[in-house]
Design a protein around this motif. Sequence first.
Motif, PDB file in Angstrom:
ATOM      1  N   LEU A  22       0.874  19.176 -28.501  1.00 33.75           N
ATOM      2  CA  LEU A  22       1.432  18.013 -29.175  1.00 33.75           C
ATOM      3  C   LEU A  22       1.384  16.781 -28.285  1.00 33.75           C
ATOM      4  O   LEU A  22       1.133  15.672 -28.762  1.00 33.75           O
ATOM      5  CB  LEU A  22       2.867  18.287 -29.618  1.00 33.75           C
ATOM      6  N   GLY A  23       1.614  16.948 -26.999  1.00 37.00           N
ATOM      7  CA  GLY A  23       1.579  15.809 -26.090  1.00 37.00           C
ATOM      8  C   GLY A  23       0.231  15.111 -26.104  1.00 37.00           C
ATOM      9  O   GLY A  23       0.150  13.879 -26.169  1.00 37.00           O
ATOM     10  N   ALA A  24      -0.842  15.892 -26.041  1.00 36.14           N
ATOM     11  CA  ALA A  24      -2.185  15.310 -26.087  1.00 36.14           C
ATOM     12  C   ALA A  24      -2.419  14.604 -27.414  1.00 36.14           C
ATOM     13  O   ALA A  24      -3.047  13.531 -27.465  1.00 36.14           O
ATOM     14  CB  ALA A  24      -3.229  16.400 -25.866  1.00 36.14           C
ATOM     15  N   ALA A  25      -1.906  15.195 -28.511  1.00 37.26           N
ATOM     16  CA  ALA A  25      -2.056  14.559 -29.829  1.00 37.26           C
ATOM     17  C   ALA A  25      -1.273  13.248 -29.888  1.00 37.26           C
ATOM     18  O   ALA A  25      -1.719  12.278 -30.526  1.00 37.26           O
ATOM     19  CB  ALA A  25      -1.587  15.512 -30.925  1.00 37.26           C
ATOM     20  N   LEU A  26      -0.115  13.195 -29.247  1.00 35.64           N
ATOM     21  CA  LEU A  26       0.654  11.947 -29.208  1.00 35.64           C
ATOM     22  C   LEU A  26      -0.097  10.872 -28.425  1.00 35.64           C
ATOM     23  O   LEU A  26      -0.105   9.693 -28.819  1.00 35.64           O
ATOM     24  CB  LEU A  26       2.026  12.191 -28.581  1.00 35.64           C
ATOM     25  N   VAL A  27      -0.732  11.258 -27.328  1.00 39.02           N
ATOM     26  CA  VAL A  27      -1.543  10.302 -26.577  1.00 39.02           C
ATOM     27  C   VAL A  27      -2.648   9.744 -27.465  1.00 39.02           C
ATOM     28  O   VAL A  27      -2.864   8.528 -27.548  1.00 39.02           O
ATOM     29  CB  VAL A  27      -2.135  10.956 -25.310  1.00 39.02           C
ATOM     30  N   ASP A  28      -3.355  10.628 -28.155  1.00 40.86           N
ATOM     31  CA  ASP A  28      -4.427  10.190 -29.060  1.00 40.86           C
ATOM     32  C   ASP A  28      -3.889   9.261 -30.154  1.00 40.86           C
ATOM     33  O   ASP A  28      -4.520   8.251 -30.490  1.00 40.86           O
ATOM     34  CB  ASP A  28      -5.094  11.401 -29.718  1.00 40.86           C
ATOM     35  N   GLU A  29      -2.734   9.613 -30.701  1.00 40.63           N
ATOM     36  CA  GLU A  29      -2.184   8.866 -31.826  1.00 40.63           C
ATOM     37  C   GLU A  29      -1.784   7.452 -31.417  1.00 40.63           C
ATOM     38  O   GLU A  29      -2.085   6.481 -32.126  1.00 40.63           O
ATOM     39  CB  GLU A  29      -0.986   9.610 -32.416  1.00 40.63           C
ATOM     40  N   VAL A  30      -1.090   7.320 -30.286  1.00 44.97           N
ATOM     41  CA  VAL A  30      -0.663   5.973 -29.894  1.00 44.97           C
ATOM     42  C   VAL A  30      -1.856   5.120 -29.474  1.00 44.97           C
ATOM     43  O   VAL A  30      -1.867   3.902 -29.710  1.00 44.97           O
ATOM     44  CB  VAL A  30       0.430   6.008 -28.799  1.00 44.97           C
ATOM     45  N   LEU A  31      -2.876   5.737 -28.908  1.00 46.51           N
ATOM     46  CA  LEU A  31      -4.087   4.981 -28.592  1.00 46.51           C
ATOM     47  C   LEU A  31      -4.752   4.474 -29.870  1.00 46.51           C
ATOM     48  O   LEU A  31      -5.217   3.328 -29.935  1.00 46.51           O
ATOM     49  CB  LEU A  31      -5.065   5.850 -27.805  1.00 46.51           C
ATOM     50  N   SER A  32      -4.766   5.322 -30.913  1.00 48.12           N
ATOM     51  CA  SER A  32      -5.393   4.920 -32.171  1.00 48.12           C
ATOM     52  C   SER A  32      -4.644   3.782 -32.835  1.00 48.12           C
ATOM     53  O   SER A  32      -5.214   3.054 -33.660  1.00 48.12           O
ATOM     54  CB  SER A  32      -5.482   6.117 -33.123  1.00 48.12           C
ATOM     55  N   ARG A  33      -3.369   3.602 -32.469  1.00 45.26           N
ATOM     56  CA  ARG A  33      -2.555   2.531 -33.056  1.00 45.26           C
ATOM     57  C   ARG A  33      -2.456   1.311 -32.152  1.00 45.26           C
ATOM     58  O   ARG A  33      -1.654   0.420 -32.387  1.00 45.26           O
ATOM     59  CB  ARG A  33      -1.172   3.048 -33.408  1.00 45.26           C
ATOM     60  N   GLY A  34      -3.260   1.292 -31.103  1.00 48.11           N
ATOM     61  CA  GLY A  34      -3.361   0.084 -30.297  1.00 48.11           C
ATOM     62  C   GLY A  34      -2.475   0.001 -29.087  1.00 48.11           C
ATOM     63  O   GLY A  34      -2.244  -1.108 -28.572  1.00 48.11           O
ATOM     64  N   ALA A  35      -1.961   1.136 -28.595  1.00 47.28           N
ATOM     65  CA  ALA A  35      -1.176   1.085 -27.363  1.00 47.28           C
ATOM     66  C   ALA A  35      -2.020   0.469 -26.244  1.00 47.28           C
ATOM     67  O   ALA A  35      -3.208   0.771 -26.096  1.00 47.28           O
ATOM     68  CB  ALA A  35      -0.726   2.487 -26.958  1.00 47.28           C
ATOM     69  N   ARG A  36      -1.415  -0.395 -25.470  1.00 49.25           N
ATOM     70  CA  ARG A  36      -2.147  -1.084 -24.404  1.00 49.25           C
ATOM     71  C   ARG A  36      -2.414  -0.182 -23.214  1.00 49.25           C
ATOM     72  O   ARG A  36      -3.467  -0.254 -22.575  1.00 49.25           O
ATOM     73  CB  ARG A  36      -1.339  -2.317 -23.965  1.00 49.25           C
ATOM     74  N   LYS A  37      -1.453   0.669 -22.919  1.00 55.14           N
ATOM     75  CA  LYS A  37      -1.563   1.580 -21.781  1.00 55.14           C
ATOM     76  C   LYS A  37      -0.756   2.820 -22.093  1.00 55.14           C
ATOM     77  O   LYS A  37       0.317   2.736 -22.689  1.00 55.14           O
ATOM     78  CB  LYS A  37      -1.024   0.914 -20.509  1.00 55.14           C
ATOM     79  N   VAL A  38      -1.255   3.999 -21.671  1.00 52.97           N
ATOM     80  CA  VAL A  38      -0.524   5.249 -21.871  1.00 52.97           C
ATOM     81  C   VAL A  38      -0.470   6.005 -20.556  1.00 52.97           C
ATOM     82  O   VAL A  38      -1.512   6.312 -19.956  1.00 52.97           O
ATOM     83  CB  VAL A  38      -1.184   6.139 -22.949  1.00 52.97           C
ATOM     84  N   TYR A  39       0.735   6.302 -20.113  1.00 55.85           N
ATOM     85  CA  TYR A  39       0.935   7.187 -18.973  1.00 55.85           C
ATOM     86  C   TYR A  39       1.151   8.600 -19.528  1.00 55.85           C
ATOM     87  O   TYR A  39       2.078   8.826 -20.305  1.00 55.85           O
ATOM     88  CB  TYR A  39       2.164   6.787 -18.165  1.00 55.85           C
ATOM     89  N   SER A  40       0.311   9.532 -19.117  1.00 53.33           N
ATOM     90  CA  SER A  40       0.377  10.902 -19.625  1.00 53.33           C
ATOM     91  C   SER A  40       0.619  11.846 -18.457  1.00 53.33           C
ATOM     92  O   SER A  40      -0.111  11.808 -17.463  1.00 53.33           O
ATOM     93  CB  SER A  40      -0.938  11.256 -20.327  1.00 53.33           C
ATOM     94  N   THR A  41       1.640  12.696 -18.579  1.00 53.15           N
ATOM     95  CA  THR A  41       2.016  13.534 -17.443  1.00 53.15           C
ATOM     96  C   THR A  41       1.745  15.011 -17.685  1.00 53.15           C
ATOM     97  O   THR A  41       1.647  15.471 -18.816  1.00 53.15           O
ATOM     98  CB  THR A  41       3.515  13.385 -17.102  1.00 53.15           C
ATOM     99  N   ALA A  42       1.637  15.735 -16.570  1.00 52.69           N
ATOM    100  CA  ALA A  42       1.541  17.190 -16.578  1.00 52.69           C
ATOM    101  C   ALA A  42       2.129  17.688 -15.266  1.00 52.69           C
ATOM    102  O   ALA A  42       2.350  16.904 -14.331  1.00 52.69           O
ATOM    103  CB  ALA A  42       0.092  17.644 -16.728  1.00 52.69           C
ATOM    104  N   ARG A  43       2.344  18.981 -15.189  1.00 53.13           N
ATOM    105  CA  ARG A  43       2.921  19.527 -13.958  1.00 53.13           C
ATOM    106  C   ARG A  43       1.947  19.490 -12.796  1.00 53.13           C
ATOM    107  O   ARG A  43       2.356  19.469 -11.634  1.00 53.13           O
ATOM    108  CB  ARG A  43       3.384  20.969 -14.202  1.00 53.13           C
ATOM    109  N   SER A  44       0.645  19.489 -13.089  1.00 56.82           N
ATOM    110  CA  SER A  44      -0.368  19.392 -12.037  1.00 56.82           C
ATOM    111  C   SER A  44      -1.328  18.262 -12.375  1.00 56.82           C
ATOM    112  O   SER A  44      -1.431  17.830 -13.529  1.00 56.82           O
ATOM    113  CB  SER A  44      -1.128  20.712 -11.895  1.00 56.82           C
TER     114      SER A  44
END
Length: 237
Positions: A22-44
């Motif tokens: 779901l996290g990866a899908a949220l990144v894709d979704e906000v990018l598709s709606r014009g987010a200027r920048k996305v910080y995406s995290t993971a444990r590694s």
Amino acid sequence: MGDVVVAVEGRVVVVTGGRRGLGAALVDEVLSRGARKVYSTARSAYVDERPEVFTAELEVRSASSVAALAKATADADIVFNNAGVLLAAPLLTGDLERATEMFDVNVFGLLRVARAYAPILAANGGGALVNMHSVLSWLAGSGAYGASKAAAWSVTNSLRLELAHQNTQVVGAHAGFIDTEMVATMDLPKATPADIAARIVDGLEAGATEVLADDVTVAAKAALAGPVERLTFSFAR
């Protein structure tokens, strides 16, 4: 409290647990709606080649890790509190350490992130905090996982009150079973991560305080007014 509306376009977004599911899908979704920048995290550490995406390591069980991320992302407008864990842990017979880990990630990890970003969101005009819950927040039968999600739901509802003064939109997002690694072994109908992500962001942009992202979640929420004995999860649902 439902009159704060945050649009994604042009915003800076943080997605915890954004590497997969779901996290990866949220990144894709906000990018598709014009987010200027996305910080995406993971444990590694990992790499995302898209120029708008900046990846970062985060362990939500660590206050210092959360603080370091918040310091590095002080331009954030919207935070998706998505990082979570599901470990099999019946309340009476399961490993208590597993139950403790789930509460530390799903409840206290969520709260650590919220506490770290509250002043950042305030400084940036209010923004939004979106906490990911589950249909199991309301249904007995999933042991410590469901209990942790119920606690997280309560945390979100109180955070909404505490953050109202700074005009931060607080959204609790509930979904049933999503086709991700977390529930890959469960033989149940599952929604796609992309569909759930779209519905969550739809709710955010509509000014929602709570998003019921699929039919099973709508039914479970409606059942809260009935006998508690009916609030039970089983594979036959």
